[in-house]
Motif scaffolding. Structure first.
Motif, PDB file in Angstrom:
ATOM      1  N   ALA A   1      61.494  53.977  29.234  1.00  0.00           N
ATOM      2  CA  ALA A   1      62.450  53.960  30.340  1.00  0.00           C
ATOM      3  C   ALA A   1      63.841  53.519  29.900  1.00  0.00           C
ATOM      4  CB  ALA A   1      61.944  53.042  31.451  1.00  0.00           C
ATOM      5  N   VAL A   2      63.959  52.924  28.698  1.00  0.00           N
ATOM      6  CA  VAL A   2      65.274  52.575  28.172  1.00  0.00           C
ATOM      7  C   VAL A   2      66.053  53.837  27.815  1.00  0.00           C
ATOM      8  CG1 VAL A   2      66.493  51.365  26.297  1.00  0.00           C
ATOM      9  CG2 VAL A   2      64.445  50.363  27.321  1.00  0.00           C
ATOM     10  N   PHE A   3      65.349  54.909  27.522  1.00  0.00           N
ATOM     11  CA  PHE A   3      65.989  56.142  27.067  1.00  0.00           C
ATOM     12  C   PHE A   3      65.909  57.276  28.101  1.00  0.00           C
ATOM     13  CE2 PHE A   3      64.138  53.797  23.528  1.00  0.00           C
ATOM     14  CZ  PHE A   3      65.237  53.583  22.727  1.00  0.00           C
ATOM     15  N   HIS A   4      65.137  57.080  29.156  1.00  0.00           N
ATOM     16  CA  HIS A   4      64.964  58.146  30.144  1.00  0.00           C
ATOM     17  C   HIS A   4      64.852  57.546  31.546  1.00  0.00           C
ATOM     18  CE1 HIS A   4      64.337  60.989  26.889  1.00  0.00           C
ATOM     19  NE2 HIS A   4      63.423  60.185  26.378  1.00  0.00           N
ATOM     20  N   THR A   5      65.109  58.369  32.545  1.00  0.00           N
ATOM     21  CA  THR A   5      65.004  57.939  33.933  1.00  0.00           C
ATOM     22  C   THR A   5      63.560  58.092  34.384  1.00  0.00           C
ATOM     23  OG1 THR A   5      67.271  58.713  34.311  1.00  0.00           O
ATOM     24  CG2 THR A   5      65.931  58.246  36.252  1.00  0.00           C
ATOM     25  N   LEU A   6      62.832  56.986  34.400  1.00  0.00           N
ATOM     26  CA  LEU A   6      61.395  57.032  34.690  1.00  0.00           C
ATOM     27  C   LEU A   6      61.003  56.221  35.927  1.00  0.00           C
ATOM     28  CD1 LEU A   6      59.867  56.713  31.093  1.00  0.00           C
ATOM     29  CD2 LEU A   6      60.242  58.788  32.432  1.00  0.00           C
TER      30      LEU A   6
ATOM     31  N   TYR B   1      66.918  51.221  33.477  1.00  0.00           N
ATOM     32  CA  TYR B   1      67.544  49.918  33.699  1.00  0.00           C
ATOM     33  C   TYR B   1      69.041  50.068  33.942  1.00  0.00           C
ATOM     34  CZ  TYR B   1      63.077  48.865  31.555  1.00  0.00           C
ATOM     35  OH  TYR B   1      61.739  48.837  31.268  1.00  0.00           O
ATOM     36  N   LEU B   2      69.673  50.947  33.184  1.00  0.00           N
ATOM     37  CA  LEU B   2      71.097  51.216  33.390  1.00  0.00           C
ATOM     38  C   LEU B   2      71.320  51.857  34.752  1.00  0.00           C
ATOM     39  CD1 LEU B   2      73.983  51.298  32.203  1.00  0.00           C
ATOM     40  CD2 LEU B   2      73.434  53.576  31.312  1.00  0.00           C
TER      41      LEU B   2
END
Length: 454
Positions: free
Chosen positions: A417-422, A358-359
């Motif tokens: 996906a908040v913690f990784h690029t998925l 998301y970022l």
């Protein structure tokens, strides 16, 4: 009478029309393979000719090609054929090209086009925004590379929606996922026994492996709950244990944190308590603590005492700054790493991606990218809730179990996906495509009644 027999033997015009493009495609493919074999000569030419012949059945059978692509996706990190900084050629991508050609042929024969609904509109708008973000991109090569990857995933999304429209086809897809990821889990398990560091198996890293196995676990449970044959159930139970064990051994905090919310959403979809799933969730969370050292890892995250957590905090700071500087179009798709070192004091001095899907969209495409991507995920989850409601009203409990598994996998991956690029995960795009087809795959009441009478 004789003329009637001759007429019955004649091929209907529609059937002849549907077979003509396939026959033509086979002739063209064989001719091209022969030309390449002659031009290359020797062993290389023979290999090219053999590979081309093997590819012909895939081009004329789109659903088979789709399953081959999904199977290859489990080993995407080790099937690189031609490495490149801009565009790496992998066996998975080659099968993807075959699937695209096969899909075009399928759509031409059946005279169909992709359904233009909310998910497709969001994806189309996202692709337009990616093009517009080139205005701020410092490195166009990075933008082109990531844009091509998202375009390929869009084709995968369309292919799943066009080719996987029945419960039987969905089950076939699930079997392919479970079988390929179980093999990948065995490889990772062997690695975990021999190595001390976090396991990654045939994936790019431990986080990607965990996200893939999260999907595999959901599919295996769905198949287990909807299968009556004892031998198959035993085999599926073994797959559930294997995938769950390796998932816990990845020591991925994001997967651990996603388990409970994903389970809650799955229960909300099914509207019923399933003791087996509850026990499985508790056991899996216990395995994360016992095998993955989750207590220590969460304590390190809370105190920001480990390099991983500090890295996430740096990328979060850099991403927020990029959004403040370029709120409308972002810094350009794939260009997060071009600005990371300018905005942080990373001691390693290495450019990094956002490590947050998301970022990443917010920083690289602006707030519009964040809204479009979040909307796509949300629309997919809502579609599964609506489909499950229809399935409950029609007393299709097998479909309810399938929708619950999809919600478990989709919500879990969305949280990870908040913690990784998925957002480049093929399984995530596959889940969203299956969610878009969930309601349409439920048989209507009339069809169900007629099949019961038959």
């Amino acid at each position: 009478m004789k003329s009637a027999e001759i007429q019955s033997r004649e091929v209907p015009p529609a059937a002849a029309h549907s077979r003509l493009p396939q026959s033509y495609l086979v002739i063209v493919a064989v001719g091209l393979a022969a030309a390449l074999a002659i031009s290359l000569g020797s062993l290389a030419g023979a290999l090219v000719f053999l590979v081309a012949l093997c590819a012909i059945p895939l081009m004329t059978r789109p659903f088979l090609t789709l399953n081959v692509l999904i199977a290859f996706s489990a080993f995407d990190a080790i099937n690189t054929l031609i490495p490149s900084a801009v565009y790496t050629v992998t066996a998975t991508k080659l099968v993807g090209y075959l699937m695209a050609l096969s899909l075009l042929l399928h759509m031409a024969v059946h005279r169909t086009l992709p359904r233009l609904d909310a998910p497709m509109i969001l994806i189309a708008a996202l692709l337009v925004l990616i093009t517009a973000s080139a205005w701020n991109a410092e490195n166009l090569e990075l933008l082109v590379t990531d844009a091509l990857r998202l375009l390929q995933l869009t084709i995968l999304f369309i292919a799943v929606r066009q080719l996987c429209t029945t419960a039987k086809q969905q089950r076939t897809i699930a079997i392919t996922i479970v079988a390929s990821l179980s093999i990948g889990a065995v490889i990772a398990l062997v690695e975990g026994i021999q190595a001390v560091d976090r396991i990654s198996g045939v994936s790019q890293n431990a986080a990607i492996l965990a996200a893939d196995l999260f999907v595999g676990l959901a599919m295996a449970v769905a198949l287990l709950l909807t299968t009556r044959r004892k031998g198959v159930r035993v085999l599926l139970a073994a797959c559930v244990v294997l995938i769950g064990l390796v998932l816990s051994m990845t020591e991925t905090r994001a997967a651990f944190l996603a388990l409970l919310p994903a389970g809650i959403f799955a229960a909300l979809v099914s509207r019923r308590f399933n003791g087996l799933l509850a026990i499985l969730t508790v056991v899996l969370m216990g395995a994360f603590v016992a095998l993955g050292g989750m207590n220590e890892r969460l304590a390190e995250a809370a105190a920001a005492s480990d390099n991983s957590t500090r890295g996430h905090l740096r990328t979060l700071y850099a991403g927020v700054k990029m959004v403040e500087e370029h709120p409308l179009l972002g810094v350009g798709l794939g260009n997060f790493r071009m600005h990371y070192l300018r905005l942080t004091n990373d001691p390693l001095g290495l450019p990094k991606t956002a490590h947050n899907t998301y970022l990443s969209f917010a920083a690289e495409l602006g707030l519009g990218g964040l809204i479009l991507w979040s909307g796509l995920v949300l629309v997919s989850i809502v579609a599964l809730f609506r489909a499950a409601r229809v399935a409950r009203l029609r007393d299709e409990l097998g479909h309810v179990a399938w929708h619950s598994a999809l919600v478990f996998a989709l919500v879990g991956t969305a949280i990870m996906a908040v913690f990784h690029t998925l957002h480049f995960s093929k399984y995530l795009w596959l889940l969203m495509a299956l969610a878009a087809n969930a309601k349409a795959s439920i048989p209507p009441p009339a069809e169900k009644d007629s099949s019961a009478r038959g």
